[in-house]
Design an enzyme around this catalytic site. Structure first.
Site, short mmCIF file in Angstrom:
data_model
loop_
_atom_site.label_atom_id
_atom_site.label_comp_id
_atom_site.label_asym_id
_atom_site.label_seq_id
_atom_site.Cartn_x
_atom_site.Cartn_y
_atom_site.Cartn_z
N ASP A 26 0.84 -1.19 0.00
CA ASP A 26 0.00 0.00 0.00
C ASP A 26 0.88 1.24 0.00
O ASP A 26 2.09 1.17 -0.22
CB ASP A 26 -0.96 -0.03 1.19
CG ASP A 26 -0.22 -0.16 2.52
OD1 ASP A 26 1.02 -0.05 2.51
OD2 ASP A 26 -0.86 -0.36 3.55
N SER A 633 -6.87 26.87 -18.74
CA SER A 633 -8.23 26.70 -19.26
C SER A 633 -9.23 26.50 -18.13
O SER A 633 -10.35 27.00 -18.18
CB SER A 633 -8.28 25.53 -20.23
OG SER A 633 -7.57 25.82 -21.41
N LYS A 674 -7.92 19.79 -28.61
CA LYS A 674 -9.11 20.22 -27.89
C LYS A 674 -10.28 20.43 -28.84
O LYS A 674 -11.44 20.16 -28.49
CB LYS A 674 -8.81 21.51 -27.12
CG LYS A 674 -7.73 21.34 -26.05
CD LYS A 674 -7.40 22.66 -25.38
CE LYS A 674 -6.28 22.49 -24.35
NZ LYS A 674 -5.92 23.77 -23.71
#
Length: 972
Positions: A26, A633, A674
């Site tokens: 972990d 953005s 995009k």
């Protein structure tokens, strides 16, 4: 999981603890050592032959269980001893956590003079604590759980039982082992200090009411105030303050002793007693106080504590009548804690193993093995090499997914020892990724294990979407493993073998990302999961992100993110569950990986991956395996949402960077990628040039077509207030979109007609044919499911041919053959009436249950088409062979050459057959039929019938015989 070995080492250590420890893969990366500890006990059976083993399979310390014996009358338990590891871990280690554990419990040692062992074992795993078990008898142990994987009953002691620890959770913290701290030379003898196990203590508090204390019976006799359940197996600390007052001034000084007793499972003898005394005088009788302050080390907990009792006593006989009332100076309470009590495995779950009818003085052997991750104390650390834990999401989540299917894979917490040994081969296969699972195939698990391997083993990017529904959001997979090598930041997941797995980065910045890759998009988008449709938001904004992965440098693709009000962290992948804040804490946003450099509107927003925009305004979002969005953005979109959009979602995608004047949009890179993402949703890209819509070439005409319907577009309030040209863009783009695209479509079609190209001509014909037959939506959906046209290519590779004449018999002949076949089967089943003609009239079906019962009961042919549902549940009472009945009646009534039986006798025989369900008469019924036949034969003749007289026979002569001739006394 190391890449040098294709083995799930952590899972193997869980399933097969005797193979040794393996680091828990972990994201807790403390330096530690791996150590295996054994436990071996030969427990002597008492005279009763019965006892109880209490196992703590998940306890992180040295104490792994306890042994109790039943007394000779089996009315009470007697504590025998603790079960511990061979080494007291706290002597050399400060912290530790358990990896795996297993016990083997069986008996194989014969007492002197015996030649056979007796006794059986019952075992069950209980999800609660020891004090919550209502009955500890041998037979009641099986009622602790209904899960068949958690109990074993009536196992011979010579065969044995195996107890296996299965993890109750992951990402468990290291636990302090209550080691002693160094002390100075001036400390008095016997004084010592230790670090208590208090990471997650279980705290108990006894709150007493402000009422009179119960009257004591006599001086020096404790009177119980409270008693209840409590579970303690290691150190505890007691604190409390019991305030009270007396009704009258005491005649003499009176000592009040408040006694807190910690009791075990077996008897009422206290394990530990804590006493607080106070002297009540004329000065303080209106407000006396008894304070508890005491620490109890683990060494004083000589057996498991399951109960507590609070009592008090007096030392003056005259004070008994002077009643004491609690709560004089505030609430009266006593509290104590159980160190590590809330850490999974310390107090719960437990496994109880009961044995019964064993031979007295025989030996019950307990052999256990425990694997730990341990952190040495400073002295030992100087001479011992420790290593970091490795975060291995494949190994950890493979173990989680296997254990989440423990019912299907029949992974038990309690085993018959021989079954566990048989299963070890299958466990080794499951933990070996190179195995073809031949043993698992025999058990019927291979398909399930293969499916889990496909999800968990290949790469990290294909792991989490499928694993998330199974293991929840327990893992914060990425944690603090962040490298900020650009404005957007990059999240990386490092495996134990040293290689990086594919974790999608979400870029919303102006950094150069790479060229568009359809293959990468198809591969990684196939891992998206859990789509959710949300009602039309009150407002929102859409911006694009660009995704890259470490394994495919230079390749990228884009997707859209919609920001809407309210907090929806549960709709985000665990990697994206990041909360960022606006400047001066004026709001927050889920799903954005960096704080916002301007002030918000005191609202909470969520950035969700956008899947689809519905015609009615609803939005469909999905979970994607990617990091949170970052960059200019996202800041541009949030600025618009906070300052310029009051309602609705603009039907456009915004990208760019806000300039220092907070009005101009600066173009950024990655616009082509995009734009493709925006066009796939039928939306334009805004912001790549100041005040001008995007001018990006696209080879697909259909990608420019905008879906029917429209979302409400909010006109900017106070245009040019924040971003230059925004108001004009939002007003004109949506309104002129349809006309512009219609002109674009007509111009494109006109240019296509002018081109004398056979391929273009075919494409136009194909478009016309698709639209004419209303196949556009179907073809579009097919293209999304089959992007490489593999299935569609196979489907259309062979053009349709003219219908050929059917081969074989015609329909009438086939039906006749079917009727004949069904008729033969029905006749064989006893339905003699089912001729082919009857089958044809019955719609070419065999007799139904009702029709068959009707024939068997009445003997009449059922009508085709009628179901006779009333006869389905009726018993068959009609005899099946009338000739048999007639022969039996004639045989009982008289001999074959006599006259036949009358009709009344036939009817009596029929009734006997009907009463017996078609069977013949039994012995008593046969005797009754014979009596009836004799009565019928003796019936008186009618009066008009004359009795015929017969001539009497001539009497023989007295001297004649058949040996002498007739004559008058002739001589012979």
């Amino acid at each position: 999981m190391s890449t040098s070995k294709a083995t799930a080492t952590y899972l193997r250590s869980i399933m097969l603890p005797e193979n040794g420890p393996a680091s828990i893969p972990d994201d807790i990366t403390e330096r530690h050592i791996l150590k295996q500890e054994t436990s071996s006990y030969n427990l002597e059976v008492s005279e009763s032959g019965s006892g109880l083993l209490v196992c703590f399979p998940g306890a992180p310390g040295s104490r792994v269980g306890a042994h109790y014996r039943w007394n000779l009358n089996q009315t009470a338990l007697e504590f025998d001893q603790w079960l511990e590891t061979s080494q007291d871990l706290k002597k050399a280690f400060n912290y530790g956590r358990l990896i795996s554990r297993k016990y083997d419990i069986q008996s194989s040692t014969l007492p002197a003079g015996l030649y056979a062992l007796n006794g059986t074992l019952n075992a069950a795993t209980f999800e609660g604590s020891l004090s919550e078990v209502e009955s500890l008898t041998y037979n009641s142990l099986m009622s602790l759980t209904t899960n068949p994987q958690d109990k074993v009953n009536n196992q011979l002691v010579t065969k044995g039982i195996t107890v296996l620890n299965l993890p109750t959770g992951f990402d468990k913290p290291y636990v302090r082992l209550e080691d002693e701290t160094p002390q100075g030379p001036q400390s008095m003898n016997g004084a010592r200090m230790r670090c208590t196990a208090a990471i997650a203590p279980r705290r108990y508090e006894i709150d007493l009411p402000s009422e009179r204390l119960p009257t004591v019976a006599a001086t020096g006799t404790p009177t119980t105030i409270y008693e209840g359940n409590a579970d303690i197996v290691n150190s505890t600390a007691v604190t409390g303050d019991i305030t009270f007052q007396l009704e009258a001034e005491p005649v003499n000084e009176t000592r009040f002793d408040f006694i807190l007793q910690f009791l075990g499972l077996d008897n009422d003898v206290p394990v530990v007693t804590v006493t607080s005394s106070t002297l009540v005088t004329a000065d303080n009788y209106r407000g006396a106080s008894a304070k508890f302050t005491q620490s109890i080390p683990t060494e004083m907990i000589t057996k498991p504590i399951t109960r507590v009792k609070l009592a008090y006593q007096l030392n003056q006989q005259t004070a008994i009548a002077n009643a004491a009332t609690l709560g004089a100076k505030g609430p009266a309470s006593v509290s104590f804690s159980s160190g590590n009590g809330n850490v999974p495995g310390v107090l719960r779950p437990i496994t109880l193993v009961a044995y019964e009818k064993m031979t007295p003085q025989s030996i019950l052997t307990v052999a256990g093995v425990s694997n730990y991750e341990l952190i040495p104390n400073p002295d030992l650390l100087k001479n011992m090499v420790t290593k970091y834990g490795k975060y291995d999401p494949e190994g950890l989540n493979y173990a989680k997914m296997i254990l989440s299917h423990r019912e299907e894979l029949d992974i038990r917490t309690v085993w018959r020892t021989e079954e566990y040994k048989e299963r070890t081969r299958a466990f080794k296969e499951i933990t070996d990724f190179t195995s073809d699972l031949p043993t698992s195939k025999a058990w019927g698990w291979r398909d399930l294990v293969r499916g889990i391997r496909k999800v968990a083993a290949p790469v990290l990017s294909t792991l989490f979407p499928m694993a998330a529904p199974l293991i929840g959001a327990a893992d914060q997979f990425i944690g603090d493993l962040t490298k900020t090598n650009s404005a957007g930041g990059r999240y990386l997941s490092h495996a134990a073998g040293g290689r990086y797995h594919d974790v999608m980065d979400s870029w919303a910045s102006g950094s150069e990302a790479g060229s568009y890759s359809k293959h990468l998009k198809t591969r990684l988008e196939s891992n998206n999961y859990e789509e959710v449709e949300l009602p039309k938001p009150t407002k929102g904004v859409i911006f694009p992100v660009v995704h890259t992965v470490e394994s495919a440098p230079g390749e990228a693709f884009g997707s859209l993110v919609v920001v809407i009000p309210e907090a929806y962290p549960e709709l985000l992948d665990p990697n994206q569950q990041v909360l960022s804040y606006f400047k001066n804490d004026t709001g927050c946003v889920w799903g954005i990986g960096e704080d916002i450099p301007f002030e918000g509107d005191d609202m909470c927003y969520t950035a969700l991956p956008l899947k689809e925009i519905k015609r009615n305004g609803n939005i469909v979002v999905e979970k994607i395996f990617a990091g949170p969005a970052m960059g200019p953005s996202s800041q541009l979109a949030l600025s618009l949402l906070v300052n310029d959009i009051d309602e609705g979602i603009p039907r456009m995608v915004f990208t760019g960077e806000i300039a220092d004047d907070e009005e101009t949009v600066i173009p950024i890179c990655g616009v082509d990628i995009k734009a493709i993402a925006a066009h796939e949703h039928g939306l334009p890209l805004i912001g790549c040039q100041p005040g001008v819509d995007e001018m990006v070439a696209n080879t697909s005409l259909a990608s420019h077509l905008i879906q029917g319907g429209a979302l409400p577009v909010q006109k900017a309030q106070g245009a040019c207030r924040r971003i230059k040209y925004l108001g004009q863009l939002m007003r004109t783009t949506a309104s002129g979109m349809d006309a512009e695209l219609q002109g674009l479509l007509q111009a494109t079609m006109a240019r296509a007609k002018e081109v004398k190209d056979a391929e273009v001509f075919k494409l136009l014909k194909l478009m016309s044919w698709t639209r004419k037959n209303d196949l556009t939506d179907h073809m579009y959906e097919w293209s999304k499911e089959d992007p490489d046209a593999i299935k569609f290519g196979r489907l259309v590779s062979t053009p349709p041919k003219h219908q050929e004449k059917p081969k074989g018999p015609d329909q009438h002949t086939a039906q006749e053959a079917k009727a004949t076949r069904i008729s033969l089967d029905a006749v064989k089943a006893g339905a003699d009436f089912a001729s082919p003609e009857w089958i044809a009239e019955n719609n070419y079906r065999g007799p139904s249950p009702g029709q068959f019962k009707y024939y068997m009961i009445t003997g009449r042919v059922p009508n085709p088409g009628e179901e006779y549902e009333d006869y389905v549940r009726k018993p068959i009472t009609r005899p099946t062979d009338m000739d048999k009945i007639r022969r039996l009646a004639n045989s009982v009534y008289g001999l074959p050459h006599q006259e036949p039986a009358p009709d009344d006798f036939y009817q009596a025989v029929v009734e006997v057959f009907a009463e017996n369900g078609g069977r013949g008469p039994d012995q008593d019924q046969m005797q009754d039929l014979r009596d009836l036949a004799r009565q019928m034969k003796r019936r008186p003749r009618p009066a008009e019938t004359r009795r015929q007289t017969k001539t009497p026979p001539r009497a023989a002569t007295s001297s004649g015989s058949r040996f002498t001739p007739s004559g008058d006394d002739g001589e012979v």
